[in-house]
Scaffold this motif. Structure first.
Motif, PDB file in Angstrom:
ATOM      1  N   ILE A 157       0.846  -1.186   0.000  1.00 36.96           N
ATOM      2  CA  ILE A 157       0.000   0.000   0.000  1.00 36.96           C
ATOM      3  C   ILE A 157       0.883   1.239   0.000  1.00 36.96           C
ATOM      4  O   ILE A 157       1.819   1.339   0.803  1.00 36.96           O
ATOM      5  CB  ILE A 157      -0.915   0.026   1.247  1.00 36.96           C
ATOM      6  N   ALA A 158       0.596   2.178  -0.894  1.00 42.00           N
ATOM      7  CA  ALA A 158       1.333   3.449  -0.953  1.00 42.00           C
ATOM      8  C   ALA A 158       0.449   4.557  -0.420  1.00 42.00           C
ATOM      9  O   ALA A 158      -0.709   4.692  -0.825  1.00 42.00           O
ATOM     10  CB  ALA A 158       1.766   3.745  -2.383  1.00 42.00           C
ATOM     11  N   ARG A 159       1.011   5.342   0.509  1.00 49.95           N
ATOM     12  CA  ARG A 159       0.327   6.517   1.058  1.00 49.95           C
ATOM     13  C   ARG A 159       1.290   7.696   0.995  1.00 49.95           C
ATOM     14  O   ARG A 159       2.233   7.757   1.777  1.00 49.95           O
ATOM     15  CB  ARG A 159      -0.112   6.283   2.508  1.00 49.95           C
ATOM     16  N   ASN A 160       1.056   8.599   0.090  1.00 49.55           N
ATOM     17  CA  ASN A 160       1.872   9.804  -0.083  1.00 49.55           C
ATOM     18  C   ASN A 160       3.350   9.453  -0.231  1.00 49.55           C
ATOM     19  O   ASN A 160       3.801   9.132  -1.324  1.00 49.55           O
ATOM     20  CB  ASN A 160       1.643  10.795   1.053  1.00 49.55           C
ATOM     21  N   ASN A 161       4.132   9.475   0.853  1.00 47.14           N
ATOM     22  CA  ASN A 161       5.560   9.161   0.754  1.00 47.14           C
ATOM     23  C   ASN A 161       5.916   7.900   1.532  1.00 47.14           C
ATOM     24  O   ASN A 161       7.080   7.686   1.870  1.00 47.14           O
ATOM     25  CB  ASN A 161       6.397  10.336   1.273  1.00 47.14           C
ATOM     26  N   GLN A 162       4.930   7.065   1.814  1.00 46.88           N
ATOM     27  CA  GLN A 162       5.181   5.858   2.600  1.00 46.88           C
ATOM     28  C   GLN A 162       4.643   4.616   1.888  1.00 46.88           C
ATOM     29  O   GLN A 162       3.623   4.681   1.209  1.00 46.88           O
ATOM     30  CB  GLN A 162       4.523   5.984   3.976  1.00 46.88           C
ATOM     31  N   VAL A 163       5.359   3.524   2.081  1.00 45.86           N
ATOM     32  CA  VAL A 163       4.948   2.236   1.521  1.00 45.86           C
ATOM     33  C   VAL A 163       4.813   1.248   2.671  1.00 45.86           C
ATOM     34  O   VAL A 163       5.736   1.068   3.465  1.00 45.86           O
ATOM     35  CB  VAL A 163       5.970   1.718   0.491  1.00 45.86           C
ATOM     36  N   GLU A 164       3.645   0.626   2.758  1.00 44.55           N
ATOM     37  CA  GLU A 164       3.381  -0.374   3.794  1.00 44.55           C
ATOM     38  C   GLU A 164       3.314  -1.750   3.149  1.00 44.55           C
ATOM     39  O   GLU A 164       2.621  -1.938   2.150  1.00 44.55           O
ATOM     40  CB  GLU A 164       2.067  -0.065   4.506  1.00 44.55           C
TER      41      GLU A 164
END
Length: 1145
Positions: free
Chosen positions: A33-40
């Motif tokens: 999952i990508a959220r703005n500048n983060q990848v989970e």
């Protein structure tokens, strides 16, 4: 010079992309999952989604795709950022740790290219030969995928199509073949291009289809052996493979754009489609097998049900899907084979999304001095009102008035066929009381084997269906079934037991310097060993580190006098490790525990501080010593389980829950002022609860989901809202908001499509005073066609903030829409008024030309219109200004006086803007944020009754939010996600210099801020903070992040800047994007280095480093003034400083 510290309190929650593949290993199914500048990175398990790792990218993620190289059994990840950085990432397992490695990286920007109107589009060839991107008009950018290349080199191919809506690669082609939807003067068309990778150019047009649906926006490539492409429009679906063509116009499609899809099976016969109405569809391809191969014979579309408005959809396995959303909560859902209430979609889990945060208000709902945030979150049908606080909420179910409690434990007595506990043991000075829980009833009872005339130090359920009670005199073993005493152990010479700990099979007790190890057997207590220690025992613990074991190999002891923590082995009680604790404060509670498979030793001291270490359970060695301040009083540590995870509760004057997130300990406050004792309670009427003893009572309650920033409540206001804007007002219990509802025109008028807060209000009123349309005409009502969705729906209403219930809704007749609102006390009459600015919006006008400002008063559960005044244009902003109404109307800033006759009278105005979008006021000064002319500072001359322009920022900027930090310092955010600070130079020697607001600080945030608001998320404890910060401004962003900007002095800035520079070199970023490059202030082609801001996210990552890396980071950072003295900072000093900074949020 202006110096600031900016840090994220709540990470972005909006999902921009998601994929499913085998990333961490060939056998792991991962959701990424990508959220703005983060990848989970999550692992898909039969129990649900399990988070594995979270990584930060130094860039705003625009595209994330996965692919599998031909010779690999794992997937790789391709990411494209807003500044055109590209990277290919690989997940590797190193022991039990997942490491994300950058296989290749590069930059694909073009200095002279014109950006594509459709944003960033990227696709990857199915055979992983090339990556194709549409970033600039008339250019198609390709990156050939070479197995061993570490640099991604781009080549731009000239293409005739200027306006491109979607790009994909076709399956089953000898050469990479790209297909595009593009637009020209004749309509929209589909065209395919074959790419020659050797010469890096387009070879030929394989096939094309002119004049597809005018609203076609999405392509779905169909895998081999079928091949071809599905073209998704607003009203139709077309399949085309160059020779075969099949079209269908599903009746289930509403007038809403399909914006994402997910392939269900590898053959490509089933696809999930999601639209902007939050409807989920299944698309089926019917096929025929002929001598020429498999061909598509028909297309079927079935509506499955309602979901959150999707940004992306990915199919996991066994009917489960993940719905990633920008507009509402993301979801894990399951598809059912049979419809339930007309829907095949069964929600399994919701993942909180605050994005987009349109407005925030800071309030203190619990009257504890701790700020909570009310956010207007979401958009379209998923708009909602959220209440958020720092820490963890206890939902109280029952309260028993019992002062003076000295200890508390829950037991299961006389029942062995149920997991529920039925007894609560309370220790007091000189006696013990026992409470039986029967349903919701609590009765005092007696256990014959208990010594009720003594203070209990410990009791617990142990092996062989027995109970343990420990008093100062003895250890007592009681049979649970008979409640009779079966064995008692006493220390020799009538010595008193001072401290004790036990598990289900072992007891360790201490009397002064002597320590005793006792085993629990059936009906017996057997002393196995005793040892005399050099100093008196202050606390001890024998908790097993492995939850599956019922015994421990270690016992930890805190000693008086030398202030140390000692690790002893069992059963011989031999000392295997000693750790000296610095200072003179004795340890009062010690605990062994395991978080995320890492063993810790926690040692709380008498002054409210706590040391914590990594514990090696084989050698007993302690490492990575760290210290944190939890409160000001002695602290007691107790474990409990919540959501299948073991956590630690620290009982003190500031109760705290300790848990682990991303392999880092996190300390979250609890919404109670003081807790003296605590125990887990799993009673039938109170499952998975806690019992908490305060000074005067026992509270039984549930603990909320454990997160640092706790989303405590979601208001039902979101049902049917297009957007929500809030405003805090003078009353502590009432909020004043704006929302938009979507109605559908019927034969007998407009009807709302779904229930929403505005339709469920206790009272509903409607505006009757309608302004005439400019330029003639008697009516402003909308002539909508039957079946057309119309925005009937601007409402202003009040709700009770404590219960999120709508008290009153006020409807404005279309096309009158709300543009701004506020609440304030006007004039001298002391009443609170609600001020609403509206405008008439007509489709044939580029912008509204007329509107009004209306004053309401809410009294006796009635909303009454008191006054109104007509305005020419749109009122973008309203601010209370010294008991008057300050309004930004078009290019004007106007001040309205509230007269004794309860009328608005214009006092003065100034026209020097393009559009005055944002207003903030302090004293006689007004800060104006303009559409494209940055910020301007005005002063109101009360005696002359005029506005005077004091100074302005002459650099053009398209503003998103503004705030006044102090009398001379002003904060702004512009549309390129940059923060900047301007300062008024009152000491300037010339008029020209005094009229300028020079830019003294700049910083690239990487997210678009919608709102600034003064306020704090934490209790302000004067005298405890060592970090010199001044003021606190909260911000909310489009991607759901909440952050803090605070001012810091020069010497502290210099110290943190030195630490920041060292951390940039030590912490290697995933994707190899330089941190300095990421934080550079960039507007179009203008690039300037970040200045005057400290990146708090980078500073706080210091706490995640190993001890050696910490020492490396601290070396060379220079001295720091502490307690009035300048000294060289060591690791412990920096840890304390950074931990203090983290307590701002």
């Amino acid at each position: 010079m202006s110096h600031h510290y900016v840090v994220t309190a709540q990470k972005p929650t909006a999902v921009v992309a998601c994929v499913t593949g085998n990333f961490t290993s060939p056998t792991d199914l991962n959701l990424i999952i990508a959220r703005n500048n983060q990848v989970e990175i999550d692992l898909v398990t039969p129990e649900g989604l399990r988070p594995l790792k979270e990584i930060n990218i130094n860039g705003k993620i625009m595209v994330m795709r996965h692919f599998r190289p031909p010779d690999s059994n794992k997937d790789l990840l391709f990411i494209l950022t807003r500044r055109f950085n590209v990277m290919i990432l690989e997940g590797r397992m190193v022991g039990d740790t997942i490491t994300v490695v950058t296989r290749a990286n590069g930059n694909v920007s073009d200095s002279v290219g014109i950006l594509s109107e459709s944003g960033f589009i990227a696709a990857i060839d199915p055979k992983a030969r090339v990556i194709g991107m549409c970033l600039y008009q008339g250019l198609f950018t390709i990156i050939p995928l070479d197995k061993d290349a570490t640099e991604l080199k781009a080549t731009n191919l000239r293409m005739d199509e200027l306006v491109v809506y979607d790009v994909e690669f076709l399956h089953g082609c000898l050469n990479p073949t790209v297909i595009v939807i593009h637009k020209d003067n004749d309509g929209r068309h589909v065209k395919s291009h074959e790419i020659n990778l050797r010469d890096k150019e387009f070879m030929k047009i394989a096939w094309k289809q002119d004049n597809v649906e005018t609203e076609a926006t999405m392509l779905i490539p169909v895998p081999s052996p079928i091949g071809g492409v599905i073209v998704i429009g607003r009203e139709s679906i077309v399949y085309h493979d160059g020779s075969n063509y099949y079209a269908v116009a599903p009746l289930t499609f509403r007038q809403s754009t399909i914006n994402c899809y997910a392939r269900v099976d590898s053959k490509g016969l089933r696809y999930l489609l999601g639209n902007m109405d939050g409807q989920l569809y299944m698309l089926f391809l019917g096929t025929n097998e002929t001598s020429k191969g498999i061909t598509v014979k028909d297309i079927k579309v079935e509506q499955l049900g309602e979901i959150s408005i999707p940004e992306c959809i990915t199919y996991l396995d066994n009917g489960f899907l993940y719905i990633g959303s920008r507009h509402g909560d993301s979801q894990l859902v399951r598809l059912s084979s049979e419809a339930i209430d007309g829907s095949y979609v069964i929600p399994v889990e919701n993942f909180t999304n605050l994005a987009p945060i349109l407005d925030i208000a800071v309030v203190d709902l619990d009257r504890q001095g701790q700020g909570q945030i009310i956010t207007c979150s979401g958009s379209f049908k998923d708009g909602s009102l959220r209440i958020i606080r720092i820490g963890i909420g206890i939902q109280e179910h029952a309260c028993i008035d019992l002062p003076g409690i000295k200890g508390m434990w829950s037991l299961k007595v006389g029942i062995d066929d149920t997991p529920y506990e039925n007894t609560l043991v309370l220790a007091f000075v000189g006696h013990t009381r026992i409470l039986t829980l029967s349903g919701e009833e609590v009765e005092e009872t007696d256990i014959p084997g208990f010594a009720s005339d003594s203070q209990t130090f410990l009791c617990a359920n142990v092996e062989h269906d027995q109970l343990i009670q420990v008093t100062a005199k003895s250890v007592r073993l009681i049979k649970s079934a008979t409640k009779a005493l079966v064995c008692e152990w006493k220390p020799e010479e009538d010595r008193s037991i001072g401290v004790v700990s036990c598990n289900s099979t072992q007891i360790v007790a201490a009397a002064a310097r002597d320590i005793f190890y006792i085993c629990i057997e059936d009906g017996k207590l057997v002393e196995k060993c005793r040892k005399t220690l050099p100093y008196e025992v202050a606390c001890l613990d024998v908790t097993p580190l492995d939850e599956s074991q019922n015994k421990s190999e270690l016992v930890v002891v805190g000693l008086w006098t030398d202030i140390s923590a000692v690790i002893l082995s069992l059963p011989d009680l031999e000392t295997i490790y000693t750790e000296k604790l610095s200072g003179e404060i004795i340890p009062r509670s010690i605990l062994m525990t395991t978080f995320e498979d890492i063993h810790y030793l926690l040692c709380a001291l008498g002054d409210g501080s706590m040391y914590y270490f990594i514990l090696d359970k084989v050698t007993g060695q302690l490492s990575e010593k760290k210290k944190v301040t939890l409160g000001t009083q002695p602290t007691t540590l107790r474990t409990f389980r919540s959501f299948a995870t073991t956590n630690v509760f620290a009982c003190s004057d500031r109760p705290t829950v300790i848990y682990s997130s991303n392999h880092k300990l996190v300390f979250s406050n609890v919404n109670l002022k003081e807790v003296d004792h605590m125990c887990s309670l799993n009673a039938q009427a109170y499952p998975d609860s806690l019992a908490l003893a305060t000074k005067n009572s026992v509270i039984l309650g549930n603990i909320g989901e454990i997160r640092k920033l706790q989303h405590t409540r979601k208001g039902a206001v979101g049902r049917g809202n297009r957007d929500v804007i809030s405003h805090q007002e003078a009353s502590p219990d009432v909020c004043w908001l704006q929302l938009v509802r979507i109605d559908m025109q019927g034969h007998d008028g407009a009807k709302h499509l779904r229930d929403s807060a505005s339709t469920q209000a206790q009272n509903i009123t409607c505006s009757t005073n309608i302004l005439p349309k400019p330029g003639g005409g008697n009516s402003t009502t909308t002539n909508a066609e039957v079946g057309q969705e119309i925005d009937v729906h601007n409402f202003a209403w009040l709700l009770n903030r404590a219960h999120l219930k709508v008290l009153h809704a006020h409807q404005f007749v279309p096309p009158e829409t709300i543009s701004a609102l506020m609440s304030a006390k006007l004039g001298d009459d002391g009443n609170t008024y609600y001020v609403v600015a509206t405008s008439l919006v007509f489709p044939d006008e580029p912008e509204p030309k007329v509107g009004r400002i209306i004053i309401f008063h809410y009294n006796d559960n009635k909303l009454v219109q008191v006054a109104e005044t007509k305005v020419d244009g749109t009122c973008y902003a309203l601010v209370e200004f010294n008991g008057k109404v300050l309004a930004g109307i078009g290019s004007f800033v106007r001040l309205y006086e509230w007269t004794n006759e309860k009328e608005l009278r214009m006092e003065c105005n100034i026209q020097n803007m393009i559009a005055a979008l944002f207003l903030k006021a302090k004293g006689d000064f007004i800060l104006v944020g303009d559409l494209m002319r940055s910020i301007t500072l005005l002063q109101h001359k009360q005696m002359e009754g005029i506005f005077v322009e004091i100074a302005r920022d002459c650099e053009p900027k398209w503003m998103r939010a503004v705030e006044i930090l102090d009398d001379d310092t002003f904060l702004g955010c512009e549309t390129h996600d940059n923060l900047f600070v301007c300062q008024k130079d009152s000491a300037a020697t010339t008029d020209e210099e005094r009229q300028l607001l020079p830019e003294l600080a700049r910083f690239h945030l990487g997210d678009t801020i919608n709102v600034f608001r003064h306020g704090s998320l934490v209790m302000q404890n004067v005298g405890e903070r060592t970090t010199p910060i001044n003021g606190c401004v909260l911000y909310g962003t489009c991607n759901g992040a909440i952050g803090i900007v605070t001012q810091i002095p020069q010497d502290f800035y210099d110290f943190l800047h030195g630490l920041e520079e060292r951390l940039k070199k030590i912490i290697k970023s995933v994707g190899k994007i330089d941190h300095t490059y990421y934080r550079n202030y960039q507007i179009n082609t203008k690039v300037e280095p970040s200045e005057g801001f400290i990146d708090g996210d980078l500073i706080e990552s210091f706490l995640d480093l190993s001890r050696d890396k910490m020492r490396e980071a601290v070396t060379g950072t220079g001295g720091l003034a502490m307690n009035g003295e300048r000294k060289g900072a060591d690791v412990e000093d920096v840890i304390k400083i950074v931990e203090d900074l983290t307590r701002m949020h």
